[in-house]
Motif scaffolding. Sequence first.
Motif, PDB file in Angstrom:
ATOM      1  N   ARG A 114      -5.802  -4.095   2.120  1.00  0.00           N
ATOM      2  CA  ARG A 114      -5.559  -4.997   3.259  1.00  0.00           C
ATOM      3  C   ARG A 114      -5.954  -6.434   2.906  1.00  0.00           C
ATOM      4  O   ARG A 114      -5.237  -7.385   3.252  1.00  0.00           O
ATOM      5  CB  ARG A 114      -6.332  -4.526   4.487  1.00  0.00           C
ATOM      6  CG  ARG A 114      -5.754  -3.276   5.144  1.00  0.00           C
ATOM      7  CD  ARG A 114      -6.468  -2.947   6.434  1.00  0.00           C
ATOM      8  NE  ARG A 114      -5.930  -1.734   7.035  1.00  0.00           N
ATOM      9  CZ  ARG A 114      -4.839  -1.709   7.802  1.00  0.00           C
ATOM     10  NH1 ARG A 114      -4.192  -2.849   8.061  1.00  0.00           N
ATOM     11  NH2 ARG A 114      -4.405  -0.579   8.322  1.00  0.00           N
ATOM     12  N   ASN A 115      -7.083  -6.590   2.223  1.00  0.00           N
ATOM     13  CA  ASN A 115      -7.496  -7.943   1.825  1.00  0.00           C
ATOM     14  C   ASN A 115      -6.491  -8.568   0.873  1.00  0.00           C
ATOM     15  O   ASN A 115      -6.167  -9.763   0.990  1.00  0.00           O
ATOM     16  CB  ASN A 115      -8.881  -7.877   1.165  1.00  0.00           C
ATOM     17  CG  ASN A 115      -9.981  -7.588   2.147  1.00  0.00           C
ATOM     18  OD1 ASN A 115      -9.820  -7.778   3.345  1.00  0.00           O
ATOM     19  ND2 ASN A 115     -11.107  -7.123   1.653  1.00  0.00           N
TER      20      ASN A 115
ATOM     21  N   ARG B 211      -3.313  -9.423   2.806  1.00  0.00           N
ATOM     22  CA  ARG B 211      -3.565 -10.572   3.685  1.00  0.00           C
ATOM     23  C   ARG B 211      -3.491 -11.880   2.861  1.00  0.00           C
ATOM     24  O   ARG B 211      -2.891 -12.857   3.277  1.00  0.00           O
ATOM     25  CB  ARG B 211      -4.921 -10.424   4.356  1.00  0.00           C
ATOM     26  CG  ARG B 211      -5.156 -11.404   5.497  1.00  0.00           C
ATOM     27  CD  ARG B 211      -6.452 -11.075   6.223  1.00  0.00           C
ATOM     28  NE  ARG B 211      -6.377  -9.781   6.897  1.00  0.00           N
ATOM     29  CZ  ARG B 211      -7.080  -8.719   6.543  1.00  0.00           C
ATOM     30  NH1 ARG B 211      -7.912  -8.759   5.526  1.00  0.00           N
ATOM     31  NH2 ARG B 211      -6.953  -7.578   7.225  1.00  0.00           N
TER      32      ARG B 211
END
Length: 232
Positions: free
Chosen positions: A223-224, A227
Motif C-alpha cells: 500500500r505504501n 500510494r
Amino acid sequence: MITQDQVAALQSEMDSNGENQAQMAYRILEEMIVTLKLPPGSKISEKSLNRSLGFGRTPLREALQRLAIEGTVRILPRSGVIVSDIDMADQLNMIEVRRELEKIMAGRAARLALDAQRQTFSALALKFELAGKQDDEGIFIETDREFNSLVVSTAQNKYVAYAIAPIEAQTRRFWYLHFKRFGDLARVASLHANIARAIAANDEAHARHSSDLLLDYVEEYTRNTLRFMGGL
C-alpha cells in the motif's frame, strides 16, 4: 542475460532433482523475469534463448506456454513473446489470495514437519536473522527461495502448491522492482524467521498466526508503494 556458468550450475541441479528440460527452462526463464534480467515489456526471442541456454524448441515453448498461463508473459500471434507488465493495481488482490494460501501451507507444514525438516527450518530461521542483521539482500533471497520450496514440499498439498506458484512469481517481481526503496529487510527477515521457528516447533497455530503477520507487513509495504507511485 544468464551466464553459461549459471546454466551449468542449474543443469547440475536439474540432474539431481530429476527435472526435465522443459521444467528447467521454465525455472531459468521465470528467474530471469522475476529478477528483471528480462524486464516488463521486453521481447523474448526463442532463437536467442536457444543459443544462450542450449535448450531445444520444444522445451522452450513448453516453458513459455506455462509462463503465459501464469500471466508472466504474453504470447502474441505474429509478434512473438512479450514479458507482461507488472499490474500495480492488482497487487492487493493477489495479496488477499496469497494470505489464505500461505496460511494453509504454514499450518500444514507445522503439523506435518518431520525431524529432518524441522532442523532445516531452524537453520533457515538463523539465516533469515543473519540476513536482517547484516542487511544482506543476497542472503535473504537465497534463504527465502529455500524456505518457500521447503514449505511447499512439507505441506504436501499439490493444489495449494499449484495455486501459489504464479502468485509468488508476480509478488517477487514487485519485490525486486520496489523493495529497495520502500521495504524493510530487517523486519521482513524477522517475520520469516518467526514462521520458520513455528514450523520447526510443530506449532500449527503459531505458524498460521506468524504467516498472517508477514502478510500484514506485505500489505502495508505494498500500500505504501502504490500510494507513492500514485496507484492508490
